[in-house]
Design a protein around this motif. Structure first.
Motif, short mmCIF file in Angstrom:
data_model
loop_
_atom_site.label_atom_id
_atom_site.label_comp_id
_atom_site.label_asym_id
_atom_site.label_seq_id
_atom_site.Cartn_x
_atom_site.Cartn_y
_atom_site.Cartn_z
N ASP A 1 -45.85 90.97 32.46
CA ASP A 1 -46.47 91.86 31.44
C ASP A 1 -47.48 91.51 30.38
OD1 ASP A 1 -45.06 93.90 32.70
OD2 ASP A 1 -43.47 93.85 31.49
N GLY A 2 -47.17 89.99 30.16
CA GLY A 2 -47.76 89.43 29.00
C GLY A 2 -49.44 89.06 29.55
N GLU A 3 -49.43 88.81 30.87
CA GLU A 3 -50.85 88.47 31.56
C GLU A 3 -51.67 89.88 31.57
OE1 GLU A 3 -52.42 85.62 32.17
OE2 GLU A 3 -51.23 84.88 31.09
N MET A 4 -50.76 90.83 31.97
CA MET A 4 -51.55 92.10 32.19
C MET A 4 -51.87 92.85 30.69
SD MET A 4 -48.87 93.51 34.87
CE MET A 4 -49.48 95.27 34.95
N LYS A 5 -51.18 92.58 29.70
CA LYS A 5 -51.72 93.00 28.38
C LYS A 5 -53.02 92.28 27.90
CE LYS A 5 -47.24 94.87 26.69
NZ LYS A 5 -46.10 94.84 25.93
N LYS A 6 -52.95 91.09 28.26
CA LYS A 6 -54.08 90.09 27.91
C LYS A 6 -55.19 90.52 28.45
CE LYS A 6 -55.49 85.11 28.11
NZ LYS A 6 -55.05 83.79 28.55
N TYR A 7 -55.17 91.00 29.83
CA TYR A 7 -56.40 91.46 30.31
C TYR A 7 -56.47 92.99 30.68
CZ TYR A 7 -56.92 86.56 31.39
OH TYR A 7 -57.08 85.23 31.46
N GLY A 8 -55.88 93.69 29.60
CA GLY A 8 -55.86 95.27 29.84
C GLY A 8 -54.64 95.65 30.44
N ASN A 9 -54.44 96.86 30.24
CA ASN A 9 -53.37 97.79 30.97
C ASN A 9 -53.87 98.19 32.36
OD1 ASN A 9 -51.32 97.49 28.79
ND2 ASN A 9 -52.65 99.00 27.70
N PRO A 10 -52.82 98.17 33.30
CA PRO A 10 -53.35 98.74 34.68
C PRO A 10 -53.77 100.28 34.47
CG PRO A 10 -51.12 97.32 34.84
CD PRO A 10 -51.58 97.64 33.26
N GLN A 11 -54.55 100.46 35.70
CA GLN A 11 -55.01 101.78 35.68
C GLN A 11 -53.63 102.90 35.89
OE1 GLN A 11 -58.00 103.22 35.09
NE2 GLN A 11 -59.33 101.28 35.21
N SER A 12 -53.73 103.75 35.22
CA SER A 12 -52.57 104.87 35.27
C SER A 12 -53.21 105.92 36.14
CB SER A 12 -52.38 105.33 33.91
OG SER A 12 -53.51 105.99 33.23
N TYR A 13 -52.28 106.57 36.73
CA TYR A 13 -52.27 107.66 37.87
C TYR A 13 -53.22 108.84 36.93
CZ TYR A 13 -51.41 111.39 41.07
OH TYR A 13 -51.52 112.53 41.79
N ASP A 14 -53.97 109.50 37.72
CA ASP A 14 -54.95 110.49 37.34
C ASP A 14 -55.02 111.62 38.48
OD1 ASP A 14 -56.59 112.20 36.56
OD2 ASP A 14 -58.24 110.87 36.06
N PRO A 15 -54.24 112.55 38.55
CA PRO A 15 -54.30 113.53 39.46
C PRO A 15 -55.66 114.09 39.85
CG PRO A 15 -53.52 114.53 37.54
CD PRO A 15 -53.47 113.08 37.17
N SER A 16 -56.45 114.11 38.75
CA SER A 16 -57.86 114.54 39.31
C SER A 16 -58.73 113.60 39.89
CB SER A 16 -58.39 114.98 38.01
OG SER A 16 -58.55 114.02 37.08
N PHE A 17 -58.51 112.31 39.92
CA PHE A 17 -59.24 111.40 40.65
C PHE A 17 -59.13 111.48 42.09
CE2 PHE A 17 -60.12 107.41 41.96
CZ PHE A 17 -61.41 106.97 41.62
#
Length: 729
Positions: A9-25
Motif C-alpha cells: 500500500d505504501g508503494e501504491m500511494k507513492k505512485y498514486g492510487n490504482p484505477q477504480s472501477y467505472d461501470p461506464s468505461f
C-alpha cells in the motif's frame, strides 16, 4: 497465485492510487473535449512563421547559385545572359583545388562543351605524356588551349609561345584534359575509370608536375601540393558515376527486393502468435546452456593447467593470445565470470517466470490485434509519406536560405604586397576593386565565392526547430492513432465483435480533439533534439582549435545526459499518447497517470519491454538478413543458372553491374526501413495492450459486473478468472 502482484500500500500511494472501477468505461471514451489547445495554437503560429521564413528564403535566395556552376566572375553558366549558351565549367588547373576546403583557387570559365581532347602548353612535355599514356590521334591536339573570355583564340593562330605567356598571366589553362560533365562541371574522364593503373596515376602526376613547374615562371610551384591536388582529382569521383549507373540499371531489382522484404514482414507478424513463446524460451534455454557449458569448460581447463610451469610465471602483458590461454589464471577468471552470469540469468528466469509468460502472451495477443486490423499494417505508409514531405519541405527552405548570399571576390596568384609608393594598380573582380603590385598584375586572377549572410543563420535555426517539431508531431500522430485502435480491440469483451472501423474512429478522435496534446509532446522532444544538435556543433567548432580536455569531457557528459533524456521522454510520450487516446485527458495528466501506472508495475514493465525489444530486433534482423542473402545469391550465383534452374531472364533480368554490393546494401537499407515501420506497429500494439492489461487488473475483479477483458492465457498466468457465464476467449 490469485493475489495481485503490485507493491504494498505504501508503494501504491507513492505512485498514486490504482484505477477504480467505472461501470461506464467500455474502452476509449467517445465523450471527450479538446486538449492542450494553447499548444496547438502555438504550433500553428510557429508553422505560419515557417511559411514566412520560406517566403523570405524564396525571395532572397537562388538555389541555382549552389547547383549550377559559376565562373571566377560570379557568372552562372548557362543562366546569365553573357554565357547563355555556355552551360559547362572548366577549371584551368585542378591541382589548385583543395580536398579539405572543397574550393579551387584557379581561374574558371564557362564553355559550350567539355573538352574531348588532351592539350599541354609545352609541346615537349606533351609528347612525353602522349607516349606514356598511349593516347590515340583523336584524343589530343597540338594546339587547343582554353582561355579567358578576353582572349581571342583564333587570333593566336598556333603560337605556343604566346599561349605560354598567357598561361603565366593566368589567362589560359596550362593543360586541357579530356573531360566529362558531372553536374555541369568538366572533370577529367580518366578519374571515372575504376581500372585505372598505378602507372597511369604516376605518369599523370609526374607530367603535370613538370609542366606546371615549367610554366610557373617566378611564382614557383609546390610539387607536394600538385601531387595532393592530382590525387584529389583522381579520387573525387572515380566510382561515383559507376555506382549511379549501377543503381539506374538495377532499380527494378532494388524495388523487388524491398517488396520481398515487405512480404516477409507480413508473414512474420502473422506467425508471431505461434512462435513467440518458442523463440523466447528457446533463446533463454540456449543462452543458459551456453553459459553453463562455458563455465564447465573453463573450470576443466583451469584444473588441467593449475600449477604448471607456465602458470607459475609472472603475469605479463602481450598481444599473443596463446600466452593467456596457457595461464590457469585466465581460465579461473573465465569460470567465475561465466558462472556468475549463468547463476544470475538462471535466478532471473526462475523468479521472473510468470512475467516472462505475461510478456509472451501479450506479444501473441498483439499479433492477433494486428491481424484483426489489417489496415494497421498499411498505416505506416501514411506517416512515412508525411515524414518524407516534412523532410523535403525543410530541405527546400534550407536550400533557399542557404543560397541567400552575396558575391565575394578575392585575388589569387598575387605576391606579397609591398609598401612602396606608386607601385599599385587597381584590378576589378566582379563588383569589387583590389590594389595589386604593378609588376604582378598579369599574374593575378579572380576567385569567386558566396558570402553567407549572418542573419539568415538564425532563420536556419528557426527552420531546423520547425522541422524537428513537425517530424515528432507526425510520429506522435501515428502513435496516438494506433493506440486508440488497439485499445478498442482490448476493451472489447467479445473479440468476435471488434468494431471493423476502429482505426477510422481513432483517427477521427485524434484529429478532432488531441492535436494539441501531440504538439505538446512533440515540442518537448524537439527541444531536446535541438540542444543535442547544438552540442554536436559546439564540439566540432571547439575541435577546430586547441582541444581542452575539461571542456571536451563536459561536452561528452552533456551529450550523454541529453541522449538519455531524449530516450526517457520518448518512452513517456508514447505511453502518454496511449492514455490520451483512451481517456481523452490532456498531455500532462495522461503522462502522469501512465508513469504512475508503470511504476506500480515496474518489474513487469522491464520484462515486457526487454522481451518485446528482443523479438522485434530478431524479426528485423532476420527479415533484413534474409533479403540481403537472397540478393547476394541473385547477383553472385544466378548468372550461371539464369536460363535453367533459378531465374528466367525473360522475367527478371540480371543487370550487368560492377559494384553489386552497393545494390545489395541499398536493398538491405530499404528492407530495414520497411521492417522498422512494420514492427513499429507491432511495438505500439504491445505497449497499448500492456497498459490496458495493467488497468484491467486494477479496475476489475472477474465478477459478473466487473469481468476481466484479458484473454484466457493471461488470466491463467495471473491466476484470474471470470465468474460470469460469459465466453472465455
Amino acid at each position: 497465485m490469485g493475489k495481485r502482484e503490485p507493491e504494498d500500500d505504501g508503494e501504491m500511494k507513492k505512485y498514486g492510487n490504482p484505477q477504480s472501477y467505472d461501470p461506464s468505461f467500455k474502452g476509449p471514451l467517445h465523450n471527450r473535449s479538446c486538449t492542450d489547445i494553447i499548444c496547438l495554437i502555438l504550433f500553428i503560429i510557429y508553422i505560419a512563421g515557417m511559411v514566412a521564413v520560406a517566403i523570405i528564403g524564396f525571395i532572397s535566395g537562388d538555389p541555382r547559385r549552389l547547383i549550377y556552376p559559376t565562373d571566377s566572375n560570379g557568372t552562372v553558366c548557362g543562366i546569365d545572359e553573357s554565357v547563355k549558351n555556355k552551360t559547362f565549367l572548366v577549371f584551368f588547373d585542378l591541382t589548385r583545388c583543395s580536398p579539405n576546403k572543397l574550393s579551387c583557387l584557379t581561374p574558371q570559365v564557362c564553355v559550350e562543351e567539355c573538352p574531348d581532347y588532351y592539350y599541354f602548353a609545352i609541346p615537349g612535355i606533351a609528347q612525353d605524356l602522349y607516349d606514356s599514356l598511349n593516347l590515340t590521334v583523336n584524343e589530343y591536339k597540338e594546339f587547343g588551349p582554353i582561355c579567358d573570355y578576353s582572349v581571342d583564340i583564333d587570333a593566336l593562330g598556333e603560337d605556343n609561345d604566346q599561349v605560354l605567356q598567357l598561361v603565366q598571366e593566368n589567362k589560359c589553362a596550362p593543360y586541357v584534359l579530356k573531360s566529362t560533365s558531372v553536374f555541369g562541371r568538366c572533370l577529367p574522364e580518366f578519374i571515372f575509370n575504376s581500372s585505372l593503373s598505378e602507372e597511369f596515376r604516376t605518369t599523370i602526376i609526374k607530367g603535370l608536375s613538370t609542366l606546371l613547374t615549367e610554366v610557373a615562371g617566378t611564382v614557383g610551384v609546390d610539387e607536394e601540393m600538385i601531387q595532393d591536388g592530382i590525387n584529389f582529382i583522381l579520387d573525387i569521383g572515380g566510382s561515383t558515376v559507376i555506382i549511379l549507373e549501377d543503381i539506374q540499371t538495377s532499380w527494378h531489382v532494388i524495388v523487388i527486393g524491398i517488396v520481398v522484404g515487405t512480404v516477409l514482414c507480413f508473414i512474420w507478424c502473422f506467425i508471431m502468435r505461434y512462435i513467440a513463446g518458442i523463440m523466447v524460451w528457446g533463446s533463454i534455454l540456449v543462452l543458459n546452456c551456453i553459459l553453463a557449458a562455458a563455465t564447465a569448460l573453463s573450470f576443466f581447463e583451469y584444473m588441467k593447467l593449475k600449477g604448471n610451469d607456465v602458470s607459475m610465471q609472472e603475469l605479463q602483458f602481450t598481444l599473443d593470445l596463446n600466452y593467456y590461454r596457457r595461464l590457469d589464471t585466465t581460465w579461473l577468471i573465465s569460470t567465475i565470470v561465466c558462472g556468475v552470469i549463468f547463476l544470475i540469468l538462471l535466478l532471473l528466469t526462475l523468479c521472473l517466470c510468470n512475467r516472462i509468460r505475461i510478456a509472451i502472451a501479450l506479444i501473441e495477443e498483439a499479433s492477433r490485434s494486428v491481424t484483426a486490423f489489417w489496415s494497421t499494417l498499411f498505416w505506416p505508409l501514411v506517416p512515412f509519406a508525411l515524414e518524407i514531405l516534412v523532410i523535403v519541405l525543410w530541405a527546400i527552405i534550407a536550400l533557399y536560405l542557404g543560397s541567400a548570399t552575396t558575391d565575394s571576390f578575392t585575388l589569387g596568384g598575387n605576391d606579397t604586397v609591398s609598401n612602396a609608393a606608386g607601385k599599385f594598380q587597381e584590378v576589378v573582380c566582379g563588383q569589387e576593386t583590389f590594389q595589386v603590385l604593378i609588376e604582378n598584375e598579369n599574374k593575378t586572377f579572380c576567385t569567386y565565392e558566396l558570402d553567407y549572410k549572418v542573419e539568415f543563420k538564425y532563420l536556419q535555426i528557426y527552420n531546423l526547430f520547425g522541422f524537428l517539431w513537425l517530424l515528432n508531431f507526425v510520429i506522435g500522430f501515428s502513435h496516438m492513432t494506433l493506440a486508440g485502435t488497439f485499445a478498442t480491440y482490448y476493451w472489447t469483451l467479445d473479440k468476435k465483435n471488434v468494431p471493423s472501423m476502429a482505426m477510422g474512429g481513432s483517427l477521427w478522435r485524434v484529429v478532432r480533439y488531441h492535436l494539441g496534446s501531440i504538439a505538446f509532446g512533440a515540442a518537448i522532444i524537439a527541444i531536446i533534439q535541438l540542444i543535442r544538435i547544438f552540442l554536436e556543433y559546439l564540439e566540432v567548432q571547439l575541435n577546430k582549435g586547441k582541444e581542452n580536455a575539461v571542456v571536451k569531457f563536459v561536452l561528452r557528459c552533456l551529450k550523454c545526459l541529453f541522449w538519455c533524456l531524449e530516450k526517457f521522454m520518448k518512452f513517456i510520450n508514447k505511453n502518454a499518447y496511449i492514455m490520451v487516446a483512451i481517456y481523452g485527458k490532456n498531455f500532462c495528466t495522461s503522462a502522469k497517470n501512465a508513469f504512475f501506472l508503470l511504476m506500480r508495475n515496474i518489474v513487469r514493465v522491464a520484462v515486457v519491454n526487454k522481451i518485446t525489444d528482443f523479438l522485434l530486433f530478431l524479426g528485423t534482423l532476420m527479415v533484413t538478413a534474409g533479403v540481403i542473402l537472397i540478393a547476394f545469391f541473385f547477383y553472385a550465383f544466378s548468372a550461371d543458372y539464369a536460363a535453367t534452374r533459378f531465374i528466367a531472364n525473360d522475367i527478371i533480368s540480371i543487370p550487368d553491374v560492377r559494384y553489386y554490393w552497393i545494390i545489395i546494401i541499398l536493398i538491405g537499407i530499404g528492407t530495414f526501413v520497411v521492417a522498422k515501420l512494420f514492427f513499429g506497429v507491432f511495438d505500439m500494439a504491445v505497449d497499448t495492450l500492456f497498459l490496458c492489461f495493467l488497468e484491467d487488473l486494477e479496475r476489475n475483479d472477474g465478477s459478473a459486473d466487473r469481468p476481466y477483458y484479458m484473454n484466457k492465457t493471461l488470466k491463467k498466468i495471473c491466476g484470474k478468472k471470470n465468474h460470469s457465464g460469459g465466453e472465455e476467449w
